[in-house]
Design a protein around this motif. Structure first.
Motif, PDB file in Angstrom:
ATOM      1  N   PHE A 216       0.831  -1.205   0.000  1.00 49.87           N
ATOM      2  CA  PHE A 216       0.000   0.000   0.000  1.00 49.87           C
ATOM      3  C   PHE A 216       0.864   1.252   0.000  1.00 49.87           C
TER       4      PHE A 216
ATOM      5  N   ALA B 198      -7.642   1.240  -2.318  1.00 49.38           N
ATOM      6  CA  ALA B 198      -7.132   1.817  -1.074  1.00 49.38           C
ATOM      7  C   ALA B 198      -6.491   3.182  -1.317  1.00 49.38           C
TER       8      ALA B 198
ATOM      9  N   HIS C  19      -7.746   6.580   0.433  1.00 48.08           N
ATOM     10  CA  HIS C  19      -6.831   7.323   1.302  1.00 48.08           C
ATOM     11  C   HIS C  19      -6.627   8.745   0.800  1.00 48.08           C
TER      12      HIS C  19
ATOM     13  N   ARG D 114      -6.717   0.204   4.994  1.00 45.50           N
ATOM     14  CA  ARG D 114      -5.728   0.146   3.918  1.00 45.50           C
ATOM     15  C   ARG D 114      -5.721  -1.236   3.265  1.00 45.50           C
TER      16      ARG D 114
END
Length: 361
Positions: A172, A210, A214, A274
């Motif tokens: 990630f 993700a 984010h 995440r």
């Protein structure tokens, strides 16, 4: 048959098996059906002949799962599989190697551009699938070439760190750093910050989703679009599709368990957003999305629930289930017509989605 395969020298094995695979797909339909067996029907769906033939050929070679005793062996298996399916590289695409600086070191990357494309264009930052453990720039080279040429966009493929050597949230972190790099270097990459999308298949779809979540929640530059191909979006629950399609369909239930164990380790809280973005309470404001699922896939239900959640939150979504296909078909383009048909539709949706931000001349 697997004993016969072992007699083929390892260096020649992909070429020999590839010739056999493509010869089988070139046979008349009745003969392909004979090799594939009776039509497979599950949950009101019928598996396409192309997908069933590929699974039958895979079984003949003795390779029936993506996981292995060790990550190294699993990676070797994927390299061999790519060599069997893919023949000559797709032409008409300029390809250049790049390096992406991150706080955790340099990431290898590959930039694809349709050869006739000279002006600025949308850019797809692409994260390959492989359970966060296997896959690399080469395993998804054909798919990235195809999207570049067919959708008429640039594609930046990212070689993020793999588990278990680099466990969650390493992949990630790398994906986020790669997207930020693309935004910062947009002009150098032949695009603009507002024309940059993210996408990926399976674990790569997880990373794209993700990153989209984010960046949106951090009020920074978010992707213009997200292409999520059979994404993994919730590691906390085993849904019905994991039971229905958990064996014999390329990606197995056991594979997913193994991949997650390698990526997260046994102790990690798998509700971390995440990793399991589906669990986010608020999905509003996220980039427009194309969520692709397939009928015969352990991950089908979580991907479709994510598409529903996005739509309910007011996010523009094109949700498409190819109910006759299997997980991972994006890597099978050179094997069968049905895979090509599906990818052509996806590329068209990607082109349309990115054109929303492209100014008309």
């Amino acid at each position: 048959m697997s004993k016969v395969v072992e007699l083929i020298p390892p260096k020649l094995r992909p070429r020999v098996l590839g010739a056999g695979l493509h010869a089988a797909f070139a046979l008349p339909r009745p003969l392909r059906r004979l090799i594939a067996g009776a039509p497979l029907r599950l949950d009101g769906q019928e598996l396409s002949l192309d997908a069933q033939l590929l699974l039958a050929m895979q079984k003949l070679t003795g390779s029936t799962r993506l996981s292995a005793d060790t990550p190294e062996l699993a990676r070797e298996q994927m390299t061999q599989s790519s060599g069997i399916v893919n023949r000559a590289p797709l032409t008409g695409v300029a390809v250049g190697e790049r390096s992406i600086p991150t706080p955790n070191g340099e990431l290898a990357a590959r930039l694809y551009r349709p050869q006739e494309l000279t002006e600025h264009s949308p850019l797809l930052v692409f994260f390959h699938g492989g359970g966060w453990v296997i896959g690399d720039l080469d395993s998804h080279d054909d798919l990235c070439r195809y999207f570049a040429k067919t959708a008429g966009v640039r594609v930046l493929s990212v070689d993020y760190r793999l588990a278990p050597e680099a466990r969650f949230p390493a992949a990630f972190d790398d994906a986020l750093a790669a997207f930020r790099y693309a935004v910062d270097k947009a002009g150098e990459l032949g695009t603009r910050p507002d024309l940059i999308a993210v996408g990926g298949d399976s674990a790569g779809g997880n990373l794209a989703a993700a990153v989209s979540y984010h960046t949106t929640r951090q009020a920074e530059r978010a992707p213009a679009f997200q292409l999520l191909m059979y994404p993994a979006v919730d590691a906390s629950v085993r849904r019905r599709s994991r039971e229905l399609f958990g064996d014999g369909l390329l990606l197995t239930d056991g594979d997913m368990t193994w991949f997650l164990d390698q990526y997260t380790g046994p102790a990690l809280d798998r509700t971390d957003l995440r990793l399991s973005v589906l669990l986010a309470e608020d999905l509003s404001g996220l980039p427009p999305a194309h969520v692709v699922t397939v009928g015969f896939d352990p991950l089908r239900d979580e991907g479709e629930e994510y598409a529903r959640r996005l739509a309910e939150a007011g996010v523009p979504v094109v949700a498409r289930r190819f109910d006759d296909l299997i997980h991972g078909f994006g890597n099978l383009r050179q094997a069968g017509t049905r895979f090509n048909e599906a990818l052509s539709e996806i590329a068209g949706t990607l082109r349309a989605g990115l054109s929303l931000n492209t100014p008309t001349k």
